[in-house]
Motif scaffolding. Structure first.
Motif, PDB file in Angstrom:
ATOM      1  N   SER A  10      -7.718  -4.345  -6.578  1.00 13.03           N
ATOM      2  CA  SER A  10      -7.134  -4.018  -7.880  1.00 13.03           C
ATOM      3  C   SER A  10      -7.162  -2.509  -8.147  1.00 13.03           C
ATOM      4  N   LEU A  11      -7.970  -1.777  -7.438  1.00 15.67           N
ATOM      5  CA  LEU A  11      -8.012  -0.321  -7.624  1.00 15.67           C
ATOM      6  C   LEU A  11      -6.751   0.353  -7.086  1.00 15.67           C
ATOM      7  N   LEU A  12      -6.015  -0.329  -6.239  1.00 20.08           N
ATOM      8  CA  LEU A  12      -4.797   0.238  -5.683  1.00 20.08           C
ATOM      9  C   LEU A  12      -3.815   0.632  -6.786  1.00 20.08           C
ATOM     10  N   SER A  13      -3.714  -0.174  -7.810  1.00 24.47           N
ATOM     11  CA  SER A  13      -2.770   0.113  -8.888  1.00 24.47           C
ATOM     12  C   SER A  13      -3.155   1.351  -9.692  1.00 24.47           C
ATOM     13  N   LYS A  14      -4.389   1.793  -9.566  1.00 22.73           N
ATOM     14  CA  LYS A  14      -4.822   2.998 -10.276  1.00 22.73           C
ATOM     15  C   LYS A  14      -4.489   4.283  -9.510  1.00 22.73           C
ATOM     16  N   LEU A  15      -4.111   4.136  -8.242  1.00 26.09           N
ATOM     17  CA  LEU A  15      -3.740   5.301  -7.438  1.00 26.09           C
ATOM     18  C   LEU A  15      -2.363   5.798  -7.851  1.00 26.09           C
ATOM     19  N   PRO A  16      -2.061   7.069  -7.599  1.00 21.25           N
ATOM     20  CA  PRO A  16      -0.709   7.571  -7.874  1.00 21.25           C
ATOM     21  C   PRO A  16       0.325   6.771  -7.068  1.00 21.25           C
ATOM     22  N   LEU A  17       1.506   6.632  -7.627  1.00 24.08           N
ATOM     23  CA  LEU A  17       2.562   5.843  -7.022  1.00 24.08           C
ATOM     24  C   LEU A  17       2.885   6.309  -5.602  1.00 24.08           C
ATOM     25  N   ILE A  19       0.881   7.528  -3.358  1.00 25.10           N
ATOM     26  CA  ILE A  19      -0.149   7.039  -2.434  1.00 25.10           C
ATOM     27  C   ILE A  19      -0.016   5.527  -2.245  1.00 25.10           C
ATOM     28  N   GLN A  20       0.294   4.816  -3.311  1.00 26.61           N
ATOM     29  CA  GLN A  20       0.541   3.373  -3.189  1.00 26.61           C
ATOM     30  C   GLN A  20       1.685   3.113  -2.201  1.00 26.61           C
ATOM     31  N   THR A  21       2.742   3.908  -2.347  1.00 28.21           N
ATOM     32  CA  THR A  21       3.896   3.748  -1.463  1.00 28.21           C
ATOM     33  C   THR A  21       3.513   4.020  -0.013  1.00 28.21           C
ATOM     34  N   LEU A  22       2.710   5.049   0.228  1.00 29.09           N
ATOM     35  CA  LEU A  22       2.243   5.340   1.589  1.00 29.09           C
ATOM     36  C   LEU A  22       1.429   4.180   2.150  1.00 29.09           C
ATOM     37  N   ILE A  23       0.604   3.577   1.312  1.00 30.41           N
ATOM     38  CA  ILE A  23      -0.214   2.441   1.755  1.00 30.41           C
ATOM     39  C   ILE A  23       0.675   1.258   2.113  1.00 30.41           C
ATOM     40  N   TRP A  24       1.671   0.990   1.272  1.00 35.43           N
ATOM     41  CA  TRP A  24       2.582  -0.129   1.570  1.00 35.43           C
ATOM     42  C   TRP A  24       3.364   0.151   2.851  1.00 35.43           C
ATOM     43  N   HIS A  25       3.794   1.374   3.060  1.00 35.19           N
ATOM     44  CA  HIS A  25       4.496   1.724   4.300  1.00 35.19           C
ATOM     45  C   HIS A  25       3.582   1.525   5.508  1.00 35.19           C
ATOM     46  N   ALA A  26       2.328   1.903   5.379  1.00 34.84           N
ATOM     47  CA  ALA A  26       1.377   1.752   6.480  1.00 34.84           C
ATOM     48  C   ALA A  26       1.104   0.277   6.786  1.00 34.84           C
ATOM     49  N   ALA A  27       1.285  -0.589   5.806  1.00 30.93           N
ATOM     50  CA  ALA A  27       1.044  -2.027   6.000  1.00 30.93           C
ATOM     51  C   ALA A  27       2.188  -2.719   6.738  1.00 30.93           C
ATOM     52  N   LEU A  28       3.322  -2.055   6.858  1.00 30.47           N
ATOM     53  CA  LEU A  28       4.481  -2.642   7.529  1.00 30.47           C
ATOM     54  C   LEU A  28       4.450  -2.337   9.024  1.00 30.47           C
ATOM     55  N   PRO A  29       4.964  -3.235   9.846  1.00 34.20           N
ATOM     56  CA  PRO A  29       5.027  -2.963  11.290  1.00 34.20           C
ATOM     57  C   PRO A  29       6.123  -1.945  11.598  1.00 34.20           C
ATOM     58  N   ASP A  30       6.115  -1.418  12.819  1.00 36.69           N
ATOM     59  CA  ASP A  30       7.171  -0.490  13.235  1.00 36.69           C
ATOM     60  C   ASP A  30       8.519  -1.201  13.291  1.00 36.69           C
ATOM     61  N   THR A  83       6.604  -8.605   0.564  1.00 35.10           N
ATOM     62  CA  THR A  83       7.587  -8.706  -0.524  1.00 35.10           C
ATOM     63  C   THR A  83       7.053  -9.471  -1.732  1.00 35.10           C
ATOM     64  N   SER A  84       5.961 -10.199  -1.552  1.00 32.54           N
ATOM     65  CA  SER A  84       5.450 -11.003  -2.660  1.00 32.54           C
ATOM     66  C   SER A  84       4.188 -10.425  -3.298  1.00 32.54           C
ATOM     67  N   VAL A  85       3.780  -9.228  -2.909  1.00 34.22           N
ATOM     68  CA  VAL A  85       2.549  -8.648  -3.464  1.00 34.22           C
ATOM     69  C   VAL A  85       2.779  -8.152  -4.888  1.00 34.22           C
ATOM     70  N   ASP A  86       3.704  -7.245  -5.043  1.00 33.06           N
ATOM     71  CA  ASP A  86       4.077  -6.756  -6.372  1.00 33.06           C
ATOM     72  C   ASP A  86       5.437  -6.072  -6.274  1.00 33.06           C
ATOM     73  N   ARG A  87       5.932  -5.588  -7.381  1.00 36.89           N
ATOM     74  CA  ARG A  87       7.270  -4.992  -7.418  1.00 36.89           C
ATOM     75  C   ARG A  87       7.375  -3.778  -6.493  1.00 36.89           C
ATOM     76  N   GLU A  88       6.371  -2.940  -6.493  1.00 34.74           N
ATOM     77  CA  GLU A  88       6.409  -1.736  -5.669  1.00 34.74           C
ATOM     78  C   GLU A  88       6.366  -2.072  -4.176  1.00 34.74           C
TER      79      GLU A  88
END
Length: 176
Positions: A10-17, A19-30, A83-88
């Motif tokens: 839940s702390l992820l949502s407190k990070l700047p957008l 950084i959240q976007t970078l984390i989501w990109h890192a979670a995706l495969p190549d 795609t089902s985690v959250d809007r971002e």
């Protein structure tokens, strides 16, 4: 332990957008990886060659080539749970899909939380799977097609259009 991991997440949502976007990109495969798509009858189709096409022969006048049309196969299905985690996360995943997979359709799978994307056969990495009972169809279909009225009495060329094939192991162990 489950409560601790939820609190940490839940702390992820407190990070700047950003950084959240970078984390989501890192979670995706190549990429979505190779797919194994089943053969189905009807993919062997004639193609009339144009003057600039390889194999065109002005002397014969027929200039028909038998192709295995990969675009007629069923689509490969790619599941992306992000795609089902959250809007971002969904926005990042959809961007990734458009950029990396060229998905032709997107749909939510019934009873699941993830989106399923469909994409066409990619000849550079996907494999055509031929079931044992359809091996004869795959082999004979282009020859049978030559006797249909639109191709009768024409000189038809053919060549390898599928470079990756998979068959069940028992096919290699069987006689014939």
């Amino acid at each position: 332990m489950a409560a601790a991991s939820c609190r940490r997440f839940s702390l992820l949502s407190k990070l700047p957008l950003e950084i959240q976007t970078l984390i989501w990109h890192a979670a995706l495969p190549d990429d979505d990886g190779p797919a194994l798509l089943p053969y189905r009858k009807g993919c062997w189709q004639p193609r009339h060659l144009a003057i600039l096409d390889e194999g065109y022969d002005a002397a014969t006048g027929d200039n028909v080539h038998m192709d295995f049309r990969l675009d007629l196969l069923d689509k490969a299905h790619v599941t992306v749970t992000l795609t089902s985690v959250d809007r971002e996360a969904r926005r990042v995943a959809l961007f990734w899909m458009r950029r990396n997979i060229k998905a032709s359709e997107v749909r939510l799978r019934e009873g699941h939380l993830s989106s399923v994307f469909a994409r066409s056969f990619d000849s550079s990495r996907d494999t055509l799977f031929i079931e044992a009972d359809k091996l004869n169809d795959f082999y004979c279909e282009p020859y049978d097609r030559l006797f249909e009225p639109d191709l009768a009495d024409l000189m038809v060329s053919s060549g390898p259009t599928v470079t990756r094939l998979a068959v069940p192991e028992p096919v290699f162990r069987s006689e014939g």
